[in-house]
Scaffold this motif. Structure first.
Motif, PDB file in Angstrom:
ATOM      1  N   HIS A 114      59.296 -16.567  28.844  1.00  0.00           N
ATOM      2  CA  HIS A 114      59.126 -15.551  27.808  1.00  0.00           C
ATOM      3  C   HIS A 114      58.378 -14.328  28.324  1.00  0.00           C
ATOM      4  O   HIS A 114      58.147 -13.393  27.574  1.00  0.00           O
ATOM      5  N   PRO A 130      54.110 -19.279  22.177  1.00  0.00           N
ATOM      6  CA  PRO A 130      55.165 -18.282  21.983  1.00  0.00           C
ATOM      7  C   PRO A 130      56.565 -18.873  22.162  1.00  0.00           C
ATOM      8  O   PRO A 130      57.484 -18.538  21.420  1.00  0.00           O
ATOM      9  N   GLN A 131      56.701 -19.779  23.133  1.00  0.00           N
ATOM     10  CA  GLN A 131      58.023 -20.373  23.366  1.00  0.00           C
ATOM     11  C   GLN A 131      58.398 -21.335  22.248  1.00  0.00           C
ATOM     12  O   GLN A 131      59.547 -21.381  21.799  1.00  0.00           O
ATOM     13  N   GLN A 179      55.557 -26.207  32.203  1.00  0.00           N
ATOM     14  CA  GLN A 179      54.957 -24.965  31.715  1.00  0.00           C
ATOM     15  C   GLN A 179      53.448 -25.135  31.589  1.00  0.00           C
ATOM     16  O   GLN A 179      52.675 -24.269  31.998  1.00  0.00           O
ATOM     17  N   ALA A 211      52.010 -25.471  35.122  1.00  0.00           N
ATOM     18  CA  ALA A 211      51.934 -24.198  35.837  1.00  0.00           C
ATOM     19  C   ALA A 211      50.736 -23.394  35.336  1.00  0.00           C
ATOM     20  O   ALA A 211      49.973 -22.837  36.122  1.00  0.00           O
ATOM     21  N   GLY A 212      50.561 -23.355  34.009  1.00  0.00           N
ATOM     22  CA  GLY A 212      49.429 -22.624  33.441  1.00  0.00           C
ATOM     23  C   GLY A 212      48.105 -23.185  33.933  1.00  0.00           C
ATOM     24  O   GLY A 212      47.232 -22.449  34.384  1.00  0.00           O
ATOM     25  N   ARG A 213      47.977 -24.528  33.879  1.00  0.00           N
ATOM     26  CA  ARG A 213      46.726 -25.153  34.290  1.00  0.00           C
ATOM     27  C   ARG A 213      46.475 -24.975  35.782  1.00  0.00           C
ATOM     28  O   ARG A 213      45.361 -24.756  36.210  1.00  0.00           O
ATOM     29  N   ASN A 261      39.062 -25.428  35.941  1.00  0.00           N
ATOM     30  CA  ASN A 261      39.726 -24.125  35.891  1.00  0.00           C
ATOM     31  C   ASN A 261      39.264 -23.240  37.041  1.00  0.00           C
ATOM     32  O   ASN A 261      40.055 -22.537  37.661  1.00  0.00           O
ATOM     33  N   LEU A 269      47.182 -22.569  37.565  1.00  0.00           N
ATOM     34  CA  LEU A 269      46.733 -21.201  37.852  1.00  0.00           C
ATOM     35  C   LEU A 269      45.281 -20.994  37.446  1.00  0.00           C
ATOM     36  O   LEU A 269      44.719 -19.927  37.640  1.00  0.00           O
ATOM     37  N   GLY A 270      44.692 -22.017  36.827  1.00  0.00           N
ATOM     38  CA  GLY A 270      43.291 -21.915  36.445  1.00  0.00           C
ATOM     39  C   GLY A 270      43.094 -21.557  34.982  1.00  0.00           C
ATOM     40  O   GLY A 270      41.963 -21.411  34.532  1.00  0.00           O
ATOM     41  N   LEU A 271      44.186 -21.405  34.227  1.00  0.00           N
ATOM     42  CA  LEU A 271      44.031 -21.140  32.792  1.00  0.00           C
ATOM     43  C   LEU A 271      43.547 -22.420  32.113  1.00  0.00           C
ATOM     44  O   LEU A 271      43.907 -23.522  32.525  1.00  0.00           O
ATOM     45  N   SER A 272      42.748 -22.269  31.068  1.00  0.00           N
ATOM     46  CA  SER A 272      42.279 -23.447  30.346  1.00  0.00           C
ATOM     47  C   SER A 272      43.415 -23.991  29.483  1.00  0.00           C
ATOM     48  O   SER A 272      44.439 -23.338  29.303  1.00  0.00           O
ATOM     49  N   PHE A 278      55.744 -25.243  42.511  1.00  0.00           N
ATOM     50  CA  PHE A 278      56.448 -26.430  42.028  1.00  0.00           C
ATOM     51  C   PHE A 278      57.918 -26.444  42.450  1.00  0.00           C
ATOM     52  O   PHE A 278      58.514 -25.403  42.704  1.00  0.00           O
ATOM     53  N   ARG A 308      48.991 -18.638  25.249  1.00  0.00           N
ATOM     54  CA  ARG A 308      49.759 -17.619  25.948  1.00  0.00           C
ATOM     55  C   ARG A 308      51.130 -18.101  26.414  1.00  0.00           C
ATOM     56  O   ARG A 308      52.040 -17.297  26.606  1.00  0.00           O
ATOM     57  N   ILE A 309      51.261 -19.414  26.626  1.00  0.00           N
ATOM     58  CA  ILE A 309      52.488 -19.893  27.253  1.00  0.00           C
ATOM     59  C   ILE A 309      53.289 -20.837  26.362  1.00  0.00           C
ATOM     60  O   ILE A 309      54.474 -20.640  26.133  1.00  0.00           O
ATOM     61  N   ARG A 345      40.755 -24.725  40.275  1.00  0.00           N
ATOM     62  CA  ARG A 345      42.194 -24.512  40.433  1.00  0.00           C
ATOM     63  C   ARG A 345      42.543 -23.081  40.828  1.00  0.00           C
ATOM     64  O   ARG A 345      43.625 -22.822  41.349  1.00  0.00           O
ATOM     65  N   MET A 387      41.637 -14.370  33.405  1.00  0.00           N
ATOM     66  CA  MET A 387      40.396 -14.870  34.015  1.00  0.00           C
ATOM     67  C   MET A 387      39.366 -13.771  34.157  1.00  0.00           C
ATOM     68  O   MET A 387      38.184 -13.981  33.899  1.00  0.00           O
ATOM     69  N   GLN A 429      43.999 -21.576  26.615  1.00  0.00           N
ATOM     70  CA  GLN A 429      44.672 -20.332  27.054  1.00  0.00           C
ATOM     71  C   GLN A 429      46.148 -20.591  27.322  1.00  0.00           C
ATOM     72  O   GLN A 429      47.011 -19.796  26.950  1.00  0.00           O
TER      73      GLN A 429
END
Lengths: 250, 254
Positions: free
Chosen positions: B94, A155-156, A134, A137-139, B76, A141-144, B86, A151-152, B79, B108, A147
Motif C-alpha cells: 500500500h 491500512p491494508q 508484513q 518486515a515491519g518488526r 526495536n 526494520l525496528g518498528l514496534s 526475506f 502503518r502497515i 533490530r 524512528m 507502529q
C-alpha cells in the motif's frame, strides 16, 4: 365507519392523503434523513470500535498480551450477538442513556455498539488476509508492534474489508427501522404517524417500503462499483507484474 | 583482536516436539560474509530468524556487540542494527517505493527524543534524499513513486535490500533472497548483494546459490539437522569437503 369512508375514496385520493396532503411527503423525507443519519453514525462507531476489538484480539492471539481487555471484549461480543437488538435499544433508551435528549444519538449509539460486534468479525478476517511477512518486515526494520499495526497492517486490512463494511452500512439502513419503537422519527416510524391521521395504512407502508428499497438498491449499486474498482486495481497490478516481468526478460 | 559482532551460544529452537536447531554456537566478526548452505529443513532460516528474534529461541544465548540479547531487551533498537531481507521481499503493497524505504527511518527518528530537535519536515526531506541516493545507485530512481505491484521480482528484492540498508544496519541477514525469483532476475539481486558485501557490510546469507557462496563468502557453514556440520573457507568447503553429509549434499547441488 372508517372503512366505509375508505371504500368511498379512489386509490388516487388515498395516495394524495398519504403523501401530498399537508405536505406529508416532508415527513417521509425527514424520516429517511434520520434513518440515514443513524445508520451512518452507527457504522462509524461500529467500524472504530469493531476494529479496536479486532486489534485487541489479534494482538492477544499473536503476542499473548492484553489478556484482560481481550476477555472483556469476548464477553461483550457474546452478549451483543446473543440478545435481540430491540431489547438493547430499550436498555439504552430507558436505562443507560435515559438522560440523553436526542433519540437519534441514542439510536446511533445503540446500533453502533451492536454493529461493532459484527464488524469485529469482519475486521478479524481482514487481518487474517494480510500475510505474516508484513508484520515480520515491519518488526525487522525496528518498528514496534503498534507502529507496524497502524502503518502497515491496518491500512491494508481496511482496504480489504471495505466491501463487507459497506454492506454492514446497508444492513443498518434496514435494521435501524426498529428505533421507531422508542419514538424516534425514522423512516420506519412514518407510516404509523400518517396512518394515525388518515386511518389508512396501505400507501404509507408502500411508500416507506419503496423508499427503503430504492435507497438499498442505490447503495448496493455503489457497493458493486466499489468491489469492481478494488478488484480491478488488483488485477491491473497483476498485469503490471506480468508485463514488468516480460520487459525484464527482453 | 576484534570482538565478534554477533554470536550465538548453544542456540536451540524447537516447535513442539520438533527440534529444528540443536545447539548452534557461532561467532561472526565485523566484516565477515557468512554463507549458510544445507538441505531444506536443516534449520538455516530458523537460525537467521532467531538472530533477530522473529523466532524466540527455546534455549541458548544471542550476543550482539558483546551484549546478551533476549526477548525482554529493547528489540526495536536492536533490530535497527540487524537488517533482514526475506525470500518473498515483503514490501508494503500500500506504500510507494519511496515510502517503503523511508517509513521506518522517518518513524524512528521522529520518536527519538535523545537527538537535537529536528522538524518532521526536515527529517522527511533528509530521509527521502538518502533513499533517492540509494535508489539512484541501483538504477531504480524512476520507480520512487511506483507501487510494489508494478515492479518485477528482481526489482522488488533490490528495493527490499535498499529498504533494509536505509536503517544503516551493522549486519544484514538474507533469508534465501533469490529463491522466489525467476532465474533471469537472480543475477541483478546477487550483484547488488555483492556490492553491499564489497562495501564492508557484515552479512549472514542463507542461500542455494553456490556460485555466490564461492565468490562472495569469507566463510561457509554447512548446516544439517539443526547443527553446523562444517565451517570453513569456500575453498575448504567446496574443494576439500571432509564431512560425509556435506560431500553428499554438494554432489547433489553442484
Amino acid at each position: 365507519m372508517n372503512l366505509s369512508i375508505l371504500n368511498a375514496m379512489t386509490l388516487t385520493e388515498r395516495f394524495r392523503a398519504a403523501f401530498i396532503t399537508q405536505d406529508r411527503w416532508k415527513l417521509y423525507l425527514t424520516g429517511l434523513g434520520n434513518t440515514l443519519l443513524i445508520s451512518l453514525l452507527a457504522v462509524i462507531i461500529g467500524v472504530v470500535l469493531g476494529y479496536i476489538i479486532a486489534i485487541v484480539r489479534f494482538t492477544n492471539k499473536t503476542t499473548g498480551k492484553l489478556k484482560f481487555l481481550n476477555a472483556i471484549f469476548k464477553i461483550y461480543v457474546t452478549v451483543i450477538r446473543g440478545t435481540p437488538v430491540v431489547l438493547q435499544l430499550f436498555i439504552m433508551y430507558f436505562i443507560i442513556l435515559a438522560s440523553m435528549k436526542s433519540g437519534i444519538i441514542v439510536g446511533a449509539i445503540t446500533f453502533g455498539l451492536n454493529s461493532a460486534a459484527y464488524v469485529a468479525e469482519i475486521a478479524r478476517s481482514g487481518f487474517e488476509s494480510i500475510d505474516d511477512g508484513q508484520m515480520e518486515a515491519g518488526r525487522s526494520l525496528g518498528l514496534s508492534g503498534a507502529q507496524t499495526m497502524i502503518r502497515i497492517i491496518l491500512p491494508q486490512a481496511l482496504r480489504n474489508t471495505l466491501p463487507p463494511l459497506f454492506n454492514e452500512f446497508i444492513s443498518l439502513v434496514k435494521e435501524t427501522a426498529v428505533v421507531g419503537y422508542v419514538g424516534i422519527l425514522d423512516l420506519g416510524k412514518v407510516p404509523g404517524l400518517v396512518q394515525s391521521r388518515t386511518f389508512d395504512y396501505l400507501f404509507p407502508l408502500l411508500i416507506a417500503s419503496a423508499m427503503y428499497l430504492v435507497v438499498v438498491m442505490v447503495l448496493t449499486l455503489i457497493l458493486h462499483k466499489l468491489e469492481k474498482y478494488l478488484s480491478k486495481s488488483d488485477r491491473v497490478s497483476h498485469e503490471r507484474i506480468r508485463d514488468a516481468g516480460r520487459a525484464n526478460n527482453e | 583482536m576484534n570482538n565478534p559482532l554477533i554470536s550465538t551460544v548453544n542456540l536451540k529452537k524447537s516447535f513442539g516436539t520438533l527440534n529444528v536447531l540443536n545447539g548452534i554456537t557461532l561467532d561472526v566478526m565485523p566484516g565477515e560474509k557468512v554463507v549458510i548452505i544445507g538441505p531444506s529443513g536443516s534449520g538455516k532460516s530458523t537460525y537467521l530468524r532467531c538472530l533477530n528474534f522473529l523466532e524466540i529461541p527455546t534455549e541458548g544465548d544471542v550476543y550482539f556487540e558483546g551484549n546478551l540479547m533476549s526477548p525482554k531487551s529493547n528489540l526495536n533498537e536492536y533490530r535497527k542494527n540487524v537488517g533482514m531481507v526475506f525470500q518473498h521481499f515483503n514490501l508494503f503493497p500500500h506504500l510507494t517505493v519511496m515510502q517503503n524505504i523511508t517509513l521506518a527511518p522517518i518513524t524512528m527518528r521522529k520518536k527519538d527524543k535523545t537527538k537535537p530537535k529536528v522538524s518532521s519536515k526536515q527529517i522527511k526531506a533528509e530521509e527521502e534524499e538518502k533513499a533517492m541516493a540509494l535508489l539512484t545507485r541501483i538504477g531504480l530512481a524512476d520507480k520512487a513513486k511506483a507501487y510494489p505491484s508494478t515492479l518485477s521480482g528482481g526489482q522488488k528484492q533490490r528495493i527490499a535490500i535498499v529498504r533494509s540498508l536505509a536503517m544503516n544496519p551493522k549486519v544484514m541477514l538474507f533469508d534465501e533472497p533469490t529463491s522466489a525469483l525467476d532465474p533471469e532476475m537472480v543475477g541483478e539481486v546477487l550483484s547488488l548483494m555483492k556490492e553491499v558485501a564489497d562495501a564492508g557490510m557484515t552479512m549472514i546469507v542463507v542461500t542455494h546459490e553456490m556460485r555466490f557462496a564461492k565468490e562472495v563468502a569469507t566463510r561457509v557453514l554447512f548446516m544439517d539437522d539443526g547443527v553446523i556440520r562444517a565451517d570453513g573457507t569456500p575453498d575448504q568447503i567446496f574443494n576439500h569437503p571432509e564431512d560425509d553429509r556435506l560431500k553428499e549434499f554438494l554432489s547433489k547441488v553442484l
